[in-house]
Design a protein around this motif. Structure first.
Motif, PDB file in Angstrom:
ATOM      1  N   ILE A 184      40.973  39.586  38.415  1.00  0.00           N
ATOM      2  CA  ILE A 184      39.847  38.608  39.127  1.00  0.00           C
ATOM      3  C   ILE A 184      40.722  37.991  40.156  1.00  0.00           C
ATOM      4  CG2 ILE A 184      38.714  36.330  38.805  1.00  0.00           C
ATOM      5  CD1 ILE A 184      38.328  37.086  35.968  1.00  0.00           C
ATOM      6  N   ALA A 187      41.531  40.367  43.163  1.00  0.00           N
ATOM      7  CA  ALA A 187      40.420  40.885  43.899  1.00  0.00           C
ATOM      8  C   ALA A 187      39.779  39.500  44.793  1.00  0.00           C
ATOM      9  CB  ALA A 187      39.179  41.260  42.805  1.00  0.00           C
ATOM     10  N   TYR A 188      40.027  38.278  44.203  1.00  0.00           N
ATOM     11  CA  TYR A 188      39.264  37.230  44.849  1.00  0.00           C
ATOM     12  C   TYR A 188      40.459  36.204  45.379  1.00  0.00           C
ATOM     13  CZ  TYR A 188      35.052  38.703  42.592  1.00  0.00           C
ATOM     14  OH  TYR A 188      34.045  39.562  42.117  1.00  0.00           O
ATOM     15  N   TRP A 273      35.366  47.318  39.519  1.00  0.00           N
ATOM     16  CA  TRP A 273      35.380  46.004  38.773  1.00  0.00           C
ATOM     17  C   TRP A 273      36.035  46.367  37.349  1.00  0.00           C
ATOM     18  CZ3 TRP A 273      33.032  46.837  34.157  1.00  0.00           C
ATOM     19  CH2 TRP A 273      32.116  47.850  33.919  1.00  0.00           C
TER      20      TRP A 273
END
Length: 434
Positions: A184, A187-188, A273
């Motif tokens: 996470i 990715a963000y 994902w």
């Protein structure tokens, strides 16, 4: 005619009793303050290290687009691991283990800071990633024998299997949370945040380790030298059950470690994902075993369990490479992680319950090569095979080769299969000495 004086049959075990029998044995945690400090420090740094474990190959993939380049991380880590692992074992026998652990922990934190600086550059460079990987491998190789050699000093002999299970639980908690969060974060938020968190965890670990009691060398310990390293190697060679644990783990990790190709497998499955979950699946399986590890203290045929679990690891990796549904891949990776943890618990029990204190560091250095060199070489194998034959073929053929190699080793090293902690002369000697 019945005998009214006969002893009544024991009542069936209650569900609560059966649950308690499966739960981890917390005796080492309650009995040793230094074990608690080591456990907490390891939990914190493991979490951060798993953040980098995900971030580093992802960054290399973004910068190069090459599976071979990602697999080459294993190659640059291998030489420092081989050299520093053996010499680190000699240092652990000859120096104060606490000081050695603190110094290397601080150095690892500084290297995480270097990764952070490189990540925030307008154009991040590739070569610092390899340089930091090599230096981190060297420091970790020096540190790990000292950590392993310290454990039998802070935990009673009869509690070592439970302590190993608790250490495994600590590792798997970080292993599940770290990759899942890293997927996470990367990715963000970006790679820099993962590296920054890793550097912070090392600072916390040094603060915890500062309170450990001094751990000076044993009186009979040899000074660090090539002769001292050779003495440890001769001892290991003379103990065929030890030799078997090293060989089985090396074969399992070399043939069946799939980490280097997981970013490409996620792309092939059209499930980017899932990458964090893939990295988390192996430690998740380990965590499930650790949370139900109470049974391990009642097992005495440790060598047999090492062989069965390593073969199970290989077969689970075969399945992970053969299926096409991402959720089945995650399932089989989880099973593989559980098998690896079972093997690790019983390898650690054999090592810690049978090796003399004066040789513990040097043998820990040899152990480090068996359970660390294998994954590094495995990354090279997986990346190279994937480049030649494809991602899936790289995974399932490696698992099949692992299962075959473990079976052959079980045949040619019967001392491992027959090891029993209740009767082994070295285990009995160490128990009498404590």
């Amino acid at each position: 005619m019945t005998d009214d004086t006969a002893t009544p049959a024991p009542a069936p075990a209650r569900p609560a009793s059966r649950r308690r029998a499966l739960l981890p044995d917390l005796t080492p945690w309650r009995a040793s303050a230094d074990f608690r400090r080591m456990w907490l420090a390891g939990l914190v740094t493991n979490f951060g290290s798993f953040l980098t474990l995900v971030a580093l190959p992802v960054q290399l993939k973004e910068l190069t687009g090459s599976a071979a380049a990602v697999g080459a991380i294993g190659a640059v880590e291998l030489v420092p691991l081989l050299v520093c692992g053996l010499y680190g074992g000699a240092l652990a026998d000859a120096l104060d283990k606490r000081r050695l652990i603190l110094g290397t922990e601080a150095g690892l934190g500084l290297l995480s800071a270097v990764l952070l600086v490189n990540a925030v550059l307008p154009r991040p460079l590739v070569w610092p990633l390899y340089a930091v990987a090599a230096l981190s491998s060297a420091l970790a190789a020096v540190q790990r024998p000292a950590l392993d050699a310290l454990l039998p000093r802070v935990v009673a002999h009869e509690h070592l299997t439970a302590a190993i299970s608790l250490n495994s639980l600590r590792w798997t908690v970080g292993g599940v949370a770290g990759p899942a969060v890293a997927g996470i974060v990367v990715a963000y938020a970006g790679l820099g945040w993962a590296y920054a968190a890793d550097a912070l965890t090392f600072a916390v670990s040094v603060a915890l380790g500062w309170r450990l009691a001094a751990a000076p060398a044993a009186r009979e310990a040899a000074r660090p030298s090539l002769r001292a390293i050779a003495e440890g190697a001769r001892y290991a060679w003379g103990r065929k059950e030890l030799l078997g644990t090293y060989a089985v783990d090396l074969a399992a990790m070399f043939f069946a470690m799939p980490l280097a190709v997981l970013p490409f497998l996620a792309d092939e499955l059209d499930a980017a994902w899932s990458l964090g979950l893939m990295y988390a699946s192996l430690p998740a399986g380990s965590l499930l075993v650790s949370l139900t590890s109470g049974w391990t203290s009642r097992v005495h045929r440790h060598g047999l369990m090492v062989v069965l679990a390593a073969a199970g690891w290989g077969l689970a990796v075969v399945a992970a490479g053969a299926v096409r549904e991402v959720w089945l891949v995650l399932l089989f990776l989880t099973v593989a992680g559980g098998c690896d943890m079972v093997s690790g618990i019983f390898r650690g029990a054999i090592w810690n319950q049978t090796i003399p204190d004066a040789l513990r560091g040097r043998l820990a250095g040899i152990e480090l090569l068996s359970y660390s060199a294998g994954p590094q070489l495995g990354q090279v194998r997986a990346g190279g095979t994937a480049a030649l034959l494809g991602i899936r073929t790289s995974i399932w053929t490696g698992g099949a080769a692992c299962a075959a190699a473990v079976g052959a080793l079980a045949v040619f090293l019967p001392a491992l299969m027959h090891y029993d902690a209740r009767t082994n002369e070295h285990a009995l000697s160490r128990r009498a000495a404590t």
